[in-house]
Design a protein around this motif. Sequence first.
Motif, mmCIF file in Angstrom:
data_model
loop_
_atom_site.group_PDB
_atom_site.id
_atom_site.type_symbol
_atom_site.label_atom_id
_atom_site.label_comp_id
_atom_site.label_asym_id
_atom_site.label_seq_id
_atom_site.Cartn_x
_atom_site.Cartn_y
_atom_site.Cartn_z
ATOM 1 N N ARG A 1 -34.575 45.688 17.247
ATOM 2 C CA ARG A 1 -33.914 46.996 17.172
ATOM 3 C C ARG A 1 -33.286 47.135 15.798
ATOM 4 O O ARG A 1 -32.710 46.184 15.270
ATOM 5 N N VAL A 2 -33.421 48.304 15.214
ATOM 6 C CA VAL A 2 -32.796 48.613 13.931
ATOM 7 C C VAL A 2 -31.877 49.803 14.154
ATOM 8 O O VAL A 2 -32.288 50.804 14.741
ATOM 9 N N SER A 3 -30.627 49.685 13.707
ATOM 10 C CA SER A 3 -29.689 50.798 13.834
ATOM 11 C C SER A 3 -29.315 51.305 12.449
ATOM 12 O O SER A 3 -29.153 50.527 11.514
ATOM 13 N N LEU A 4 -29.199 52.618 12.348
ATOM 14 C CA LEU A 4 -28.733 53.283 11.132
ATOM 15 C C LEU A 4 -27.384 53.901 11.489
ATOM 16 O O LEU A 4 -27.304 54.809 12.312
ATOM 17 N N THR A 5 -26.306 53.367 10.912
ATOM 18 C CA THR A 5 -24.956 53.830 11.206
ATOM 19 C C THR A 5 -24.463 54.675 10.047
ATOM 20 O O THR A 5 -24.348 54.179 8.922
ATOM 21 N N PHE A 6 -24.154 55.935 10.338
ATOM 22 C CA PHE A 6 -23.698 56.904 9.337
ATOM 23 C C PHE A 6 -22.197 57.057 9.452
ATOM 24 O O PHE A 6 -21.656 57.282 10.540
ATOM 25 N N ARG A 7 -21.511 56.977 8.275
ATOM 26 C CA ARG A 7 -20.061 57.117 8.239
ATOM 27 C C ARG A 7 -19.659 57.834 6.951
ATOM 28 O O ARG A 7 -20.418 57.859 5.983
ATOM 29 N N ILE B 1 -24.824 56.674 15.203
ATOM 30 C CA ILE B 1 -25.744 55.536 15.199
ATOM 31 C C ILE B 1 -27.095 55.981 15.727
ATOM 32 O O ILE B 1 -27.219 56.402 16.884
ATOM 33 N N LEU B 2 -28.108 55.862 14.883
ATOM 34 C CA LEU B 2 -29.489 56.157 15.250
ATOM 35 C C LEU B 2 -30.181 54.842 15.581
ATOM 36 O O LEU B 2 -30.149 53.907 14.784
ATOM 37 N N SER B 3 -30.795 54.757 16.755
ATOM 38 C CA SER B 3 -31.474 53.537 17.200
ATOM 39 C C SER B 3 -32.977 53.657 17.000
ATOM 40 O O SER B 3 -33.595 54.628 17.431
ATOM 41 N N LEU B 4 -33.557 52.636 16.356
ATOM 42 C CA LEU B 4 -34.993 52.567 16.112
ATOM 43 C C LEU B 4 -35.534 51.271 16.697
ATOM 44 O O LEU B 4 -34.851 50.253 16.730
ATOM 45 N N LEU C 1 -28.813 52.414 24.966
ATOM 46 C CA LEU C 1 -29.167 53.183 23.775
ATOM 47 C C LEU C 1 -30.679 53.094 23.605
ATOM 48 O O LEU C 1 -31.196 52.105 23.108
ATOM 49 N N PRO C 2 -31.407 54.124 24.028
ATOM 50 C CA PRO C 2 -32.864 54.090 23.889
ATOM 51 C C PRO C 2 -33.283 54.244 22.425
ATOM 52 O O PRO C 2 -32.540 54.804 21.617
ATOM 53 N N ASN C 3 -34.479 53.751 22.111
ATOM 54 C CA ASN C 3 -34.993 53.991 20.768
ATOM 55 C C ASN C 3 -35.105 55.501 20.555
ATOM 56 O O ASN C 3 -35.298 56.262 21.498
ATOM 57 N N CYS C 4 -34.932 55.909 19.328
ATOM 58 C CA CYS C 4 -34.978 57.316 18.891
ATOM 59 C C CYS C 4 -33.748 58.120 19.305
ATOM 60 O O CYS C 4 -33.697 59.322 19.088
ATOM 61 N N SER C 5 -32.733 57.459 19.902
ATOM 62 C CA SER C 5 -31.529 58.172 20.345
ATOM 63 C C SER C 5 -30.457 58.150 19.264
ATOM 64 O O SER C 5 -30.455 57.293 18.374
#
Length: 189
Positions: A177-183, A115-118, A139-143
Motif C-alpha cells: 500500500r502506498v499513501s499520499l498524505t497532503f498537509r 490521505i490518498l490510498s494506492l 481504507l480501500p485503494n483509490c479512497s
Amino acid sequence: MEEVPVPGLTLIDDWIGKSDEDQLLGLVDAGNWRNDLKRRVQHFGYRYDYRARSVSLADHLGPLPGWLAMLAGRLVDGGAFSKPPDQVIINEYLPGQGISAHIDCVPCFGETIAILSLGGSTVMKFQCSANGAGRELTLPNCSLLTLMGPARYDWLHAIPARMSDVIDGVKTPRIRRVSLTFRSVNIAA
C-alpha cells in the motif's frame, strides 16, 4: 471494537479511478525513496524532520511537482482545503509494516490532513485521546480519507503492523500500500 463516530472524519471511496491509480503508482515508483524509517518514504514541498518533530524554512524542497499539484488543486476544488496544500509525504507499507498511533504535528501542519490510498487496502485504527473510545476503518485503494476538527486534533490514528486485516468479516492478506498524505505547513516567516 465498538464502532463509534469520529467527528470530522470523511472517507470517499473511489476518489480516483484504477487507471489514475496505476499512473500515480508509476510516478511514485519513479521517485527517490528514503530508507531512514522502518518504511520507505518520499517528501515533497517540505521535508518533515521525524527526530525533531518539526518543519522549518530550511526544510523547503521546492514547489510540489505538477502531478501532486494537480491532486492538491482537486482537494481545494472538493472543499478539503481552502488553499492548495504545500507538503506531501508518500509512505510505502509492505505487508507487516504499519505506523504507530499519532496525531500529526499540531504546530507544524494546518487544520486538514488528507490521505490518498494506492495499491492495497488496509485497516486504520482511531482512538480518542480524551476518553479512549476507538474505531477501526477500512481504507480501500483509490479512497481519500480527510481528517478535520476533532478527527484531526483529538483522535490518534495508526496502522497496526501485521500481515493481514479483517475486511468485511474476511481475513485479507495485505499487499503493498502506498499513501499520499497532503498537509499545509505552518511556518512563521
